[in-house]
Design a protein around this motif. Structure first.
Motif, PDB file in Angstrom:
ATOM      1  N   PRO A  42       0.833  -1.197   0.000  1.00 24.42           N
ATOM      2  CA  PRO A  42       0.000   0.000   0.000  1.00 24.42           C
ATOM      3  C   PRO A  42       0.874   1.257   0.000  1.00 24.42           C
ATOM      4  CG  PRO A  42       0.073  -0.960   2.190  1.00 24.42           C
ATOM      5  CD  PRO A  42       0.833  -1.891   1.278  1.00 24.42           C
ATOM      6  N   ILE A  43       0.271   2.385  -0.351  1.00 20.72           N
ATOM      7  CA  ILE A  43       0.954   3.675  -0.226  1.00 20.72           C
ATOM      8  C   ILE A  43       1.147   3.941   1.265  1.00 20.72           C
ATOM      9  CG2 ILE A  43       0.739   6.175  -0.567  1.00 20.72           C
ATOM     10  CD1 ILE A  43      -1.062   5.473  -3.023  1.00 20.72           C
ATOM     11  N   ARG A  44       2.342   4.341   1.630  1.00 17.47           N
ATOM     12  CA  ARG A  44       2.628   4.664   3.036  1.00 17.47           C
ATOM     13  C   ARG A  44       2.331   6.154   3.241  1.00 17.47           C
ATOM     14  NH1 ARG A  44       8.395   1.548   2.629  1.00 17.47           N
ATOM     15  NH2 ARG A  44       8.579   3.042   0.917  1.00 17.47           N
ATOM     16  N   ILE A  45       1.408   6.455   4.164  1.00 15.21           N
ATOM     17  CA  ILE A  45       1.020   7.834   4.445  1.00 15.21           C
ATOM     18  C   ILE A  45       1.436   8.170   5.870  1.00 15.21           C
ATOM     19  CG2 ILE A  45      -0.901   9.453   4.673  1.00 15.21           C
ATOM     20  CD1 ILE A  45      -2.377   7.815   2.543  1.00 15.21           C
ATOM     21  N   ILE A  46       2.226   9.245   5.989  1.00 18.74           N
ATOM     22  CA  ILE A  46       2.741   9.647   7.288  1.00 18.74           C
ATOM     23  C   ILE A  46       2.314  11.086   7.579  1.00 18.74           C
ATOM     24  CG2 ILE A  46       4.798   9.805   8.754  1.00 18.74           C
ATOM     25  CD1 ILE A  46       4.339   6.977   7.381  1.00 18.74           C
ATOM     26  N   PRO A  47       1.305  11.291   8.446  1.00 24.71           N
ATOM     27  CA  PRO A  47       0.964  12.653   8.843  1.00 24.71           C
ATOM     28  C   PRO A  47       1.987  13.138   9.866  1.00 24.71           C
ATOM     29  CG  PRO A  47      -0.509  11.093   9.904  1.00 24.71           C
ATOM     30  CD  PRO A  47       0.408  10.301   9.031  1.00 24.71           C
ATOM     31  N   CYS A  48       2.618  14.269   9.585  1.00 16.35           N
ATOM     32  CA  CYS A  48       3.662  14.780  10.469  1.00 16.35           C
ATOM     33  C   CYS A  48       3.726  16.291  10.307  1.00 16.35           C
ATOM     34  CB  CYS A  48       5.003  14.132  10.132  1.00 16.35           C
ATOM     35  SG  CYS A  48       6.306  14.564  11.294  1.00 16.35           S
ATOM     36  N   GLY A  49       3.028  17.004  11.169  1.00 16.55           N
ATOM     37  CA  GLY A  49       2.930  18.450  11.056  1.00 16.55           C
ATOM     38  C   GLY A  49       4.268  19.159  11.021  1.00 16.55           C
ATOM     39  N   SER A  50       5.250  18.639  11.741  1.00 17.24           N
ATOM     40  CA  SER A  50       6.568  19.276  11.786  1.00 17.24           C
ATOM     41  C   SER A  50       7.464  18.857  10.627  1.00 17.24           C
ATOM     42  CB  SER A  50       7.268  18.920  13.104  1.00 17.24           C
ATOM     43  OG  SER A  50       7.562  17.519  13.128  1.00 17.24           O
ATOM     44  N   GLY A  51       7.159  17.717  10.028  1.00 18.83           N
ATOM     45  CA  GLY A  51       8.036  17.179   8.989  1.00 18.83           C
ATOM     46  C   GLY A  51       9.314  16.599   9.545  1.00 18.83           C
ATOM     47  N   ASN A  52       9.362  16.397  10.850  1.00 19.39           N
ATOM     48  CA  ASN A  52      10.553  15.896  11.527  1.00 19.39           C
ATOM     49  C   ASN A  52      10.620  14.369  11.435  1.00 19.39           C
ATOM     50  OD1 ASN A  52      12.741  15.413  13.171  1.00 19.39           O
ATOM     51  ND2 ASN A  52      11.685  15.948  15.067  1.00 19.39           N
TER      52      ASN A  52
END
Length: 189
Positions: A42-52
């Motif tokens: 599957p497509i890996r989706i990573i929510p990360c507001g800081s982008g860290n």
């Protein structure tokens, strides 16, 4: 054990996308690919507001496409490095990610219809509190870890009123190897 991994990877092979938060990426360094079953990654989706997110994380392997959902807080050099690895960075308005907007965007703009969320506690809380979950599947590992700083299934501030809690109905329970697996439906209020 391997039987529980097969169960999990069979689910992974059936969904459009898999999601974990950036703390899970930093702590566990998962690959989020299908290895113990037949099927597509599957497509890996990573929510990360800081982008860290560490640039050497397993989610940046070539095995599957990775989408980082972030805000303008992301370091432009980190964004560039992720894109140079062949993955995508999507920047959303505001200082914090709005999971309701993300869910609508994923469905309407990106055609994602099924997402397996494997944690962490922050992401799980955002989805539960915003009623974005259809079902919960738990793999109960037969160990007790203990400790006040151990990761939890759902973090956040929690529901302050009993009238707002999420109600579940047990759909199935079975074992795979040494693990008990329970599958729950979310009851709509």
């Amino acid at each position: 054990d391997e039987e529980a991994y097969k169960y999990l990877h069979q689910i992974r092979a059936k969904v459009d996308a898999i999601m974990v938060g950036c703390e899970t990426v930093r702590t566990d360094n998962p690959s989020l690919t299908v290895r113990y079953a037949q099927g597509k990654n599957p497509i890996r989706i990573i929510p990360c507001g800081s982008g860290n997110i560490p640039l050497n994380a397993n989610i940046f392997s070539k095995d599957a496409e990775t989408w980082i959902l972030t805000t303008k807080k992301i370091n432009p050099e980190v964004k560039k490095a992720i894109e140079e690895k062949g993955h995508k960075v999507f920047i959303f308005e505001g200082d914090k990610l709005d999971f309701v907007k993300i869910w609508k965007w994923l469905r309407k703009e990106k055609g994602i219809k099924s997402i397996l969320v494997e944690g962490g506690a922050f992401v799980n809380w955002q989805l539960i509190k915003n009623k974005l979950v259809d079902e919960i599947r738990l793999i109960h590992i037969p160990v007790i870890v203990g400790g006040s700083d151990i990761p939890t299934l759902v973090g956040g501030e929690g529901f302050k009123e009993l009238t707002k809690v999420v109600h579940l109905r047990l759909r199935a329970h079975f074992t795979r190897g040494r693990q008990l697996i329970t599958e729950w439906e979310i009851l709509k209020s």
